[in-house]
Design a protein around this motif. Structure first.
Motif, PDB file in Angstrom:
ATOM      1  N   ALA A   1      -4.939  13.690   2.885  1.00 38.89           N
ATOM      2  CA  ALA A   1      -6.225  12.992   2.747  1.00 38.89           C
ATOM      3  C   ALA A   1      -6.057  11.480   2.628  1.00 38.89           C
ATOM      4  N   GLY A   2      -4.856  11.018   2.316  1.00 40.55           N
ATOM      5  CA  GLY A   2      -4.631   9.584   2.180  1.00 40.55           C
ATOM      6  C   GLY A   2      -4.512   9.122   0.743  1.00 40.55           C
ATOM      7  N   LYS A   3      -4.166  10.062  -0.163  1.00 39.22           N
ATOM      8  CA  LYS A   3      -4.034   9.692  -1.577  1.00 39.22           C
ATOM      9  C   LYS A   3      -2.954   8.640  -1.792  1.00 39.22           C
ATOM     10  N   SER A   4      -1.780   8.863  -1.214  1.00 40.53           N
ATOM     11  CA  SER A   4      -0.671   7.937  -1.424  1.00 40.53           C
ATOM     12  C   SER A   4      -0.983   6.554  -0.868  1.00 40.53           C
ATOM     13  N   SER A   5      -1.593   6.509   0.300  1.00 43.99           N
ATOM     14  CA  SER A   5      -1.950   5.217   0.895  1.00 43.99           C
ATOM     15  C   SER A   5      -2.983   4.489   0.032  1.00 43.99           C
ATOM     16  N   PHE A   6      -3.912   5.241  -0.537  1.00 48.47           N
ATOM     17  CA  PHE A   6      -4.920   4.642  -1.420  1.00 48.47           C
ATOM     18  C   PHE A   6      -4.263   4.078  -2.679  1.00 48.47           C
ATOM     19  N   ILE A   7      -3.369   4.852  -3.284  1.00 47.21           N
ATOM     20  CA  ILE A   7      -2.683   4.412  -4.501  1.00 47.21           C
ATOM     21  C   ILE A   7      -1.870   3.149  -4.218  1.00 47.21           C
ATOM     22  N   ASN A   8      -1.189   3.113  -3.079  1.00 44.76           N
ATOM     23  CA  ASN A   8      -0.416   1.924  -2.726  1.00 44.76           C
ATOM     24  C   ASN A   8      -1.326   0.718  -2.520  1.00 44.76           C
ATOM     25  N   ALA A   9      -2.422   0.932  -1.802  1.00 51.43           N
ATOM     26  CA  ALA A   9      -3.338  -0.174  -1.512  1.00 51.43           C
ATOM     27  C   ALA A   9      -3.931  -0.752  -2.789  1.00 51.43           C
ATOM     28  N   MET A  10      -4.280   0.111  -3.737  1.00 49.41           N
ATOM     29  CA  MET A  10      -4.859  -0.357  -4.990  1.00 49.41           C
ATOM     30  C   MET A  10      -3.844  -1.107  -5.844  1.00 49.41           C
ATOM     31  N   ARG A  11      -2.578  -0.896  -5.599  1.00 46.16           N
ATOM     32  CA  ARG A  11      -1.535  -1.620  -6.336  1.00 46.16           C
ATOM     33  C   ARG A  11      -0.974  -2.789  -5.521  1.00 46.16           C
ATOM     34  N   GLY A  12      -1.589  -3.076  -4.365  1.00 43.25           N
ATOM     35  CA  GLY A  12      -1.158  -4.199  -3.546  1.00 43.25           C
ATOM     36  C   GLY A  12       0.178  -3.993  -2.871  1.00 43.25           C
ATOM     37  N   LEU A  13       0.550  -2.725  -2.614  1.00 45.70           N
ATOM     38  CA  LEU A  13       1.853  -2.418  -2.037  1.00 45.70           C
ATOM     39  C   LEU A  13       1.730  -1.842  -0.640  1.00 45.70           C
TER      40      LEU A  13
END
Length: 426
Positions: free
Chosen positions: A75-87
């Motif tokens: 679903a894109g959980k990891s990409s979302f978590i990275n984006a929210m941490r600026g990574l």
């Protein structure tokens, strides 16, 4: 000279009255805490006020924000978590993306600059390892401040079950429909003409109606792209998340946001500004160290610690600049080239602070001008010759300088057209 001074005092008094009503600092304190602050000063003076302020500073330092992110595999959980941490996906500490296996373990990912902020990747509900009847206990739901349920298509029956349990616990939850950019790209590739705004409305309404059919009465659904958070509904999601948090946690969430546009940088400045007067209050006369070139002393440790914290929150430390450059596809040297303050790129020392050339200007500020900066309740109780004053002026100036550079860095990375008020489609 006297006439000019009189006019200045009249203007200051007028502005002071207005700011007393609209104090932005009070959001870190409840009305009861502000009343106690005033009472403590009346009965015990500055030393007693320091105790109250120290408690609040400690509360800021030890407040944890835990964000749960759940949804089906892919679903894109990891990409979302990275984006929210600026990574980016290949940065150190980034969550693994494009993993073929579903998430089977609860995994926490701390913010790279603010370790008290953590995003948790939760396994999907209803798997063999985590059946629905054991999920809440295994995932320790009470730990999290809010939940984000992510789907790349239609939300499943398990997603709605999860939302029901979250609601039963009195926690906030938000539905995020990810990969919107991929959906629109697929339509364009097929050569079909369509109205993008209408298509987004159709996707959102379809998600809402399916969730309502599953028993969620008023679902909030936000459409996002993990690869460009300035697009679609991210600013709306961000506002909803902020509004759903209590004051201290809201502040922690705002300063942890990635620097995507000038609006986010300005939000951070306003939040950090609330901390300046508190840090200055802790700066006492005992042990005050004169800054080179300035007659007044201050607690140089508090000043340096505050500047380092501001620099991290505003994304101006080396690792944050590297990550932002990768996200923007620009050389990091281009971003560093627009930084105009000596407070970025090296160790903060008294000599570095002196290079800001505030010098004598810092000692001429009046008590009325202090009140103009919306210091709640006790705005003018400190004398103009105090360590409080020197610390306050140094931290205020440093924050303004750092914010100016952060704005320039964002403009260099993404361009000045990134206006969060115009990029959301609703």
């Amino acid at each position: 000279m006297g006439g000019a001074s009189s006019r200045h005092q009249q203007d200051a008094t007028s502005n002071c009255s207005e700011n007393a009503t609209n104090s932005s600092n009070s959001s870190l304190f409840s009305s009861e805490e502000l009343t106690k602050l005033k009472a403590d000063y009346d009965t015990g003076g500055v030393e007693k006020v320091k105790t109250v302020v120290q408690q609040k500073v400690s509360e800021l330092s030890y407040t944890y924000l835990n964000v749960a992110v759940t949804g089906q595999s892919g679903a894109g959980k990891s990409s979302f978590i990275n984006a929210m941490r600026g990574l980016q996906f290949d940065d150190e500490g980034a969550a693994e993306v494009d993993c073929k296996e579903p998430t089977l373990e609860l995994t926490g990912y701390k913010h790279p600059n603010l370790p008290n902020v953590c995003f948790w990747d939760l396994p999907g509900i209803g798997t063999v390892k985590f059946p629905a009847n054991k999920y809440l206990k295994e995932m320790n739901f009470k730990r999290y401040d809010f939940f984000i349920v992510i789907s790349a298509g239609r939300f499943t029956e398990n997603d709605t079950k999860l939302a029901g349990e979250i609601k039963r616990l009195g926690k906030n939850f938000y539905f995020v429909r990810s990969k919107i950019d991929s959906d629109l790209y697929s339509k364009r590739k097929r050569g079909r003409q369509f109205n993008e705004e209408e298509e987004l409305k159709k996707i959102r309404n379809d998600c809402v109606s399916k969730l309502q059919e599953a028993g969620i009465p008023s679902p909030k659904v936000f459409l996002i792209s993990n690869f460009d958070l300035n697009l679609y509904d991210f600013s709306l999601l961000n506002k909803a998340l902020e509004d759903g948090l209590p004051n201290i946690k809201k502040s922690a969430y705002i300063v942890a946001l990635p620097n995507l546009n000038s609006g986010i940088v300005e939000k951070k400045r306003k939040e950090l500004r609330k901390q300046v007067w508190m840090l200055a209050t802790l700066s006492g006369g005992i042990g005050a160290v004169p800054v080179p070139g300035v007659s007044l002393g201050c607690d140089i440790g508090i000043v340096i610690g505050g500047i380092v914290h501001f620099r991290q929150c505003l994304g101006l430390n080396d690792s944050s600049l590297q990550s932002l450059a990768k996200r923007a596809g620009k050389p990091v040297e281009d971003l560093k080239a627009v930084v105009t303050t000596p407070l970025v790129g090296g160790e903060i020392t008294p000599d570095v602070i002196n290079r800001l050339a505030w010098g004598a200007a810092a000692v001429t500020i009046s008590a009325i001008e202090l009140a103009l900066d919306t210091i709640p309740v006790i705005g003018s109780i400190f004398g103009a010759g105090s360590s409080f004053l020197m610390t306050y002026k140094l931290l205020s100036g440093a924050l303004d300088d750092l914010t100016e550079s952060a704005q320039k860095v964002v403009a260099a990375a993404f361009g000045t057209e990134n206006d969060p008020n115009q990029t959301s489609v609703r």
